[in-house]
Design an enzyme around this catalytic site. Structure first.
Site, PDB file in Angstrom:
ATOM      1  N   CYS A   1      20.757 -29.685  63.375  1.00  0.00           N
ATOM      2  CA  CYS A   1      19.739 -30.211  62.461  1.00  0.00           C
ATOM      3  C   CYS A   1      20.149 -30.219  60.985  1.00  0.00           C
ATOM      4  CB  CYS A   1      18.396 -29.511  62.626  1.00  0.00           C
ATOM      5  SG  CYS A   1      18.344 -28.099  63.692  1.00  0.00           S
TER       6      CYS A   1
ATOM      7  N   ARG B   1      26.601 -20.862  70.619  1.00  0.00           N
ATOM      8  CA  ARG B   1      25.593 -19.812  70.490  1.00  0.00           C
ATOM      9  C   ARG B   1      26.100 -18.565  71.185  1.00  0.00           C
ATOM     10  NH1 ARG B   1      19.954 -23.202  71.372  1.00  0.00           N
ATOM     11  NH2 ARG B   1      20.489 -24.811  69.846  1.00  0.00           N
TER      12      ARG B   1
ATOM     13  N   GLN C   1      24.537 -30.805  72.851  1.00  0.00           N
ATOM     14  CA  GLN C   1      23.160 -31.289  72.900  1.00  0.00           C
ATOM     15  C   GLN C   1      23.134 -32.792  72.702  1.00  0.00           C
ATOM     16  OE1 GLN C   1      21.632 -28.774  69.650  1.00  0.00           O
ATOM     17  NE2 GLN C   1      20.211 -27.953  71.158  1.00  0.00           N
TER      18      GLN C   1
ATOM     19  N   ASP D   1      21.257 -34.570  70.918  1.00  0.00           N
ATOM     20  CA  ASP D   1      20.319 -34.117  69.905  1.00  0.00           C
ATOM     21  C   ASP D   1      19.873 -35.277  69.029  1.00  0.00           C
ATOM     22  OD1 ASP D   1      18.850 -32.214  68.678  1.00  0.00           O
ATOM     23  OD2 ASP D   1      20.541 -31.194  67.708  1.00  0.00           O
TER      24      ASP D   1
ATOM     25  N   HIS E   1      17.230 -36.211  65.641  1.00  0.00           N
ATOM     26  CA  HIS E   1      16.264 -35.809  64.614  1.00  0.00           C
ATOM     27  C   HIS E   1      15.634 -37.049  64.035  1.00  0.00           C
ATOM     28  CE1 HIS E   1      18.750 -32.203  65.030  1.00  0.00           C
ATOM     29  NE2 HIS E   1      17.585 -31.624  64.929  1.00  0.00           N
TER      30      HIS E   1
END
Length: 664
Positions: free
Chosen positions: A348, A377, A395, A397, A399
């Site tokens: 992000c 992680r 991911q 991912d 946004h």
RNA sequence: GCCCGAGUAGCUCAGUUGGCAGAGCAGCUGUCUUGUAAACAGCAGGUCAGGAGUUCAAUUCUCCUCUCGGGCUCCA
């Protein structure tokens, strides 16, 4: 007194009658089959006295409604067996769970259990069942209960907690009302604090099996004692128990770690470290196809593709707040050139940097950024599990930066997009969870929380999705939807998440210029669809049981010449297939056909084509479809190509039947 | 990270009450030339996870480390 029944009829009974008396009044068969009763919606023991005017529903031993109680009572029997075999054992909690039950014990002198001990415990349980001991309910005032359970350290703690106001659902299940403490006794030597209800006697139990031993912290707290947890499963009848055990065998066969090895997709060399995998050519092919499909959908879905590096300086993570709130989950820092760098646990902040890189107009919004971003992680070493939980994962991912006015529409179209992509992989059964504002501190004013939460709720309604509401379960920065999928054998996996975020735009001071020239703060939405490519791949392996549909199969068809005479023709067919865009290969005919068929079937190829004299003459192939025993002979090459083309284009699923769950 | 269990050939697994390390499949070499789930023969493949200890002798017993599995916790 008069008792109403669920069908609307009523019965007159003597004062002080119990649900058992009611059942007996209706018929001896029902009395024999009843296990417990639901009185005005609350489950109670069969021998609890009824009150005038109550509505009573009898729950019989074959009813799924009895499962919870059967498991709970079985947990008591297990506790009794363990206490008899290990005198001095302290009981913690023993609730029913999805497939059965567990009980947490503290054995005397720090003793531990192993799987080898389960047989003896189970034998003792069967003796208790055979003895048909009645479950007797008793109640005590709180002070009396505290004295009574003074030697039961865990039970005493529970009493203190539930009467001290810090109740929670789990504890309430365990002891119930805070002004009276109830316990159940089923022999002179065994009793357990419990709200019940229970089955009338231990003889009503029996379709159970102890599954495994595990360690579990008291109250789930790593600072509290480690207890011995024994898991068991229990069902209403023998057939259901057997079906459950069969499901476990089926799940074992589908285990993605096993199939990934057998099908040569992925491996976990020890030298890499826990939770780190390498992708072999076949696994990588499937992954590429998954990713390509995802890119295609995001491209047509109006997303902008972006990339970001794997590490960034600490200032980024300080601003984002990750170092304050998420440091435990991050890899340790690297010192370079006088600065401190961290591997990214999330994408992000990078996307935020891109947003902030230029002045944004309301005309730019909603702005949807998409990245297949690999994050790192620091998962606990005991938590990593194949592809399902790893320390580095990618991911899919996204946004989305939107105006407040756009938020609700954007959430609805997002959820529809997510579900549409998941359906393409053959998932049809979804369960969503809507998590709302937490009670403790959170950022953002009430209005915007309400709008966002309502937007998520409307999105769920519009998608016609089953959902539960987790009140207060949202993050401090915004509400969210999590989507679980159910796989082919009924297991749930959490994959997708859509999270509204009021925090990062604030922290990074994001703004756009509104139509009236004023500067406004955008709302940010985090969205993962597959969640993690690695995990999604693992779920797919298990969902498909390794039988990847033709559009994803690394080798879609293999052409087997019957003998050396047909090798040239086989190569020719392979070339035709490749020219048509398919993944095809052949093998040299240096082994018997049967053996080559067998090898290919073990590889779970969607199609095996056999070519011999007839096929060379007629320009045909013999088609063996996965899962079918009889080959189709004399299919023209062009017809087969067209068939495969349609199957790939339509992403036809071709799921094998799971082994019949209730097979005897 | 914590509790319990496990680690033997590329894979699936035997085995050793402490005394030369085994099979099937896969691989390689030959022979066989095959119409639908395992042709035949041979070869090769192992510091029995790694390290230390006990012992005349350790793959086996003990301890430590690593990795994996089942859980706890957290999550994608």
């Amino acid at each position: 007194m008069t008792i109403s029944l669920p069908d609307g009829s009523s019965r007159s009974l003597e004062e002080g009658s119990t649900a058992f008396d009611l059942a007996a009044d209706i018929g001896p068969g029902l009395a024999k089959a009843s296990l417990l009763a639901r009185v005005d919606g609350i489950e109670v023991d069969l021998n609890a006295p009824l009150v005038d005017g109550a509505t009573v529903e009898l729950i019989t031993e074959q009813s799924d409604d009895a499962l919870y109680t059967i498991r709970h009572s079985t947990a008591h029997v297990m506790a009794q067996a363990v206490q008899e075999l290990y005198p001095g054992t302290q009981l913690a909690i023993g609730p029913p769970i999805d497939d059965g039950f567990y009980y947490d014990f503290e054995l005397p002198a720090g003793q531990t259990l192993s799987d080898d001990d389960l047989g003896a415990i189970e034998d003792r349980m069967r003796e208790i069942v055979k003895a048909n001991q009645p479950f007797e309910r008793h109640e005590l005032a709180v002070d009396d209960a505290l004295a009574f359970f003074a030697d039961h350290t865990f039970k005493a703690e529970i009493i203190e907690q539930v009467t001290g106001g810090s109740r929670d659902a789990e504890l309430a299940d365990e002891v119930g009302s805070a002004d009276m403490i109830s316990y159940y006794k089923n022999s002179d030597t065994f009793l357990d604090m419990c709200t019940g209800p229970h089955v009338p006697s231990t003889g009503r139990l029996g379709h159970f099996k102890l599954m495994k031993v595990a360690g579990a912290y008291w109250r789930g707290d790593t600072d509290r004692p480690m207890l011995q947890r024994v898991y068991g499963t229990a069902w209403t009848n023998k057939k259901a128990l057997k079906a459950h055990l069969n499901r476990l065998v089926e799940a074992e066969k589908r285990d993605h770690r096993r199939l990934a090895t057998e099908l040569n997709l992925v491996s976990w060399p020890e030298e890499l470290g826990p939770g780190l995998a390498v992708w072999h050519p076949k696994g990588a092919t499937i992954r590429r196809l998954m990713e390509d499909y995802s890119r295609e959908r995001h491209d047509s879905g109006g997303y902008d593709f972006v990339y970001s590096p794997h590490i960034a300086k600490s200032v980024l993570w300080e601003t984002s707040g990750h170092l304050d709130f998420y440091a435990d989950g991050m890899y340790p820092p690297m010192e370079m050139d006088g600065a401190t760098y961290y591997p990214k646990p999330m994408n992000c902040p990078f996307h935020v940097m891109i947003f902030r890189g230029e002045q944004r107009s309301y005309r730019d919004l909603p702005l949807r950024m998409f990245e297949l971003g690999t994050v790192y992680r620091y998962e606990l070493s005991g938590a990593v599990h194949g592809l399902m939980r790893s320390r580095g994962f990618t991911q899919d991912d996204s946004h989305i930066f939107a105006t407040r006015e756009q938020l609700q529409d954007e959430l609805a179209s997002l959820l529809a997009f997510v579900l549409s992509v998941l359906r393409a992989f053959g998932f049809v059964d979804f369960q969503a969870k809507l998590s709302t504002r937490p009670l403790e501190k959170s950022v953002g004013d009430d209005d915007i929380w309400d709008e966002a939460t309502e937007g998520l709720r409307l999105a769920l309604e519009a998608a016609n999705l089953d959902y539960v509401v987790d009140e207060g379960g949202g993050a401090f920065y915004g509400p969210k939807i999590d989507v679980d999928i159910k796989d082919a054998i009924g297991r749930a996996w959490q994959l997708s998440t859509i999270q509204v975020d009021f925090n990062l735009p604030e922290r990074f001071d994001l703004e756009y210029v509104s139509s009236d020239g004023s500067r406004q703060r955008p709302v940010m939405i985090h969205r993962a669809l597959m969640g993690s490519i690695e995990r999604f791949f693992g779920v797919l392996i298990e969902h498909y049981a390794g039988n990847f549909p033709a559009w994803l199969a690394p080798i879609q068809t293999r052409v087997l010449p019957v003998s050396a005479d047909h090798a040239d023709y086989a190569h020719d067919v392979v070339q035709q297939l490749k020219a048509a865009g398919f993944r095809a290969d052949t093998t040299e005919p240096n082994e018997p056909l049967g053996k080559r068929i067998r090898r290919s079937k073990i590889e779970k190829l969607p199609y095996i084509l056999v070519v011999g004299d007839d096929d060379v003459a007629g320009q045909t192939v013999g088609v063996n479809k996965r899962g079918q025993n009889d080959p189709e002979r004399d299919v023209s090459v062009s017809a087969f190509i067209e068939r495969l083309r349609v199957e790939v284009a339509d992403r036809v699923l071709d799921l094998p039947e799971p082994a019949a769950a209730d097979a005897e």
